[in-house]
Design a protein around this motif. Sequence first.
Motif: not given
Lengths: 314, 314
Positions: B15-40
Amino acid sequence: MPAQQEKFDPKFTEHVLNTIGPKCSDRNRVVLGSLIKHIHDFAREVELTVDEWMLGVHFINSIGQASTPIRNEGQRISDVIGLESLVDEIAHKLVTDGTIAPTSSSILGPFWSPNAPFRELGGSIIQDPAPLGKPALMHGKVIDMVTGKGIPNAIFDIWQASANGKYDFQDPENQSDNNLRGKFRTDANGEYHFYMLKPTAYSLPTDGPAGVLLKLLDRHPMRPAHIHLMITHDDYKPVTTQIFPKDDPYLATDTVYAVKDDLVIDFTPREGDPNAKLDLEYSVKLAPKNYDGISPVSQTTIGLMDQTSGQARL
Amino acid sequence: MPAQQEKFDPKFTEHVLNTIGPKCSDRNRVVLGSLIKHIHDFAREVELTVDEWMLGVHFINSIGQASTPIRNEGQRISDVIGLESLVDEIAHKLVTDGTIAPTSSSILGPFWSPNAPFRELGGSIIQDPAPLGKPALMHGKVIDMVTGKGIPNAIFDIWQASANGKYDFQDPENQSDNNLRGKFRTDANGEYHFYMLKPTAYSLPTDGPAGVLLKLLDRHPMRPAHIHLMITHDDYKPVTTQIFPKDDPYLATDTVYAVKDDLVIDFTPREGDPNAKLDLEYSVKLAPKNYDGISPVSQTTIGLMDQTSGQARL
């Protein structure tokens, strides 16, 4: 991603963890060891670049630099990545798994104050005029979830933002200390009633690191309208929670992920009350302190924590 | 730990990752998505308590609050958990996998200065007396790793702590600006020589968050004695590294994990030189800039980075 991890020295993380000393407590070893391992796995998984790492270092430094005694940007960042909500779930999840359950918890957030005054039942937490605010009578009962009976003398602590979306200490030009804050004691029947405002959706402050992070993620900074509650009684497990009007457009995308289905409430019209045209009936169920039908996840605590104040000694 | 994760809402992180918006760059999505997932995942794995989480929030805030224009505590924390060394490995690892290889890189650390002066070959970086210091002549060659020939006009930038373990800007009472710093240009043969000090092991500053973390982990704060080097030339891939005398007791437990086997060096006695009783011969191998036998890991960069200055716009 085993293939990817083998690109890099497979013993590096183990080497770092092996330098943890023998006097490190078991819990610190588990918590900090896991954190270091996950940070390393993250860096390898995304092949974190030097520039990205340095951006992260600057970002971490900026969090503390934006924080003040009345602005906790570290907590806000943790909220924006869902961590406070997750920690709240971990702490309280199992308590709510039975056929009877207490009111769900939600996150404390950075705006609770230990200094909110006790007020009389029937009083108001609206100290300062808010022309756009919609006053409401909030009333209900604090109930023992096992017996269904009211709990006298429970402390019902409420805080909320004003109609401009700001809390008292964010808004000294318009609000006096403790505006829209108050503690009430339930009566002999476990009941409470007082005047407050229908809450207003608001934006997190975006002029600091949380705003940078939200922009990087292309996310909105909005919290759905909500009322903060903390209900305590010596004989019961306390609950900290938030409730959300059902007509709010941000329920599904709350930027701190605090909404739960059973915390959505409804204001109704109120007739014949010169003080309020809205009514909110809301009752809270507490679990007895010694209730052991379902135990919460065991809570052990990291070293260096001052148990009395709840503040880290840093 | 699948069993443990099912205790908690299995859809929360999604759910948290799904709130990342469409204008988020591919690299930001990968890096910050992975960081959030690892922190969770970390929080669920250790069942992080509310008190531990709040300790973490205070700790994060304390990092920026301890930082100043001359003290980068965020970088130091990242060093103490091995992250800077890991990022350095990710950036440079594949370059070093061939049968011929450039000098290994190591971490920059927080003490490099862009303002170090150019000095004449044969000169000294020792501006201020250090009674306990052991002067040495450091000399050698900067070499093309493919041809084995010397590289004229390479810039050999060196910085080191004084005999008290402090760098110039940490120690204004004893050291003038740019003491023990200097840039040298290699001569027509690719050779350099200058006077410096045999380096001294030192402790990281422990009066801030890094000290708190090291204490929690029961680790020592010592860095083995080392000399920082950054060697650049327009036609070659630059190298930033550190070299370590082989007689240092902290080589195996460097608190920032920067030691690599091929970076361990040896001082020898020097005869007949009134300026130094020690000698250090050290040569550096560089890879040509267009060398494509083995490519480094591709380096893409997160958004909001100012490529010119290398500084995050935060």
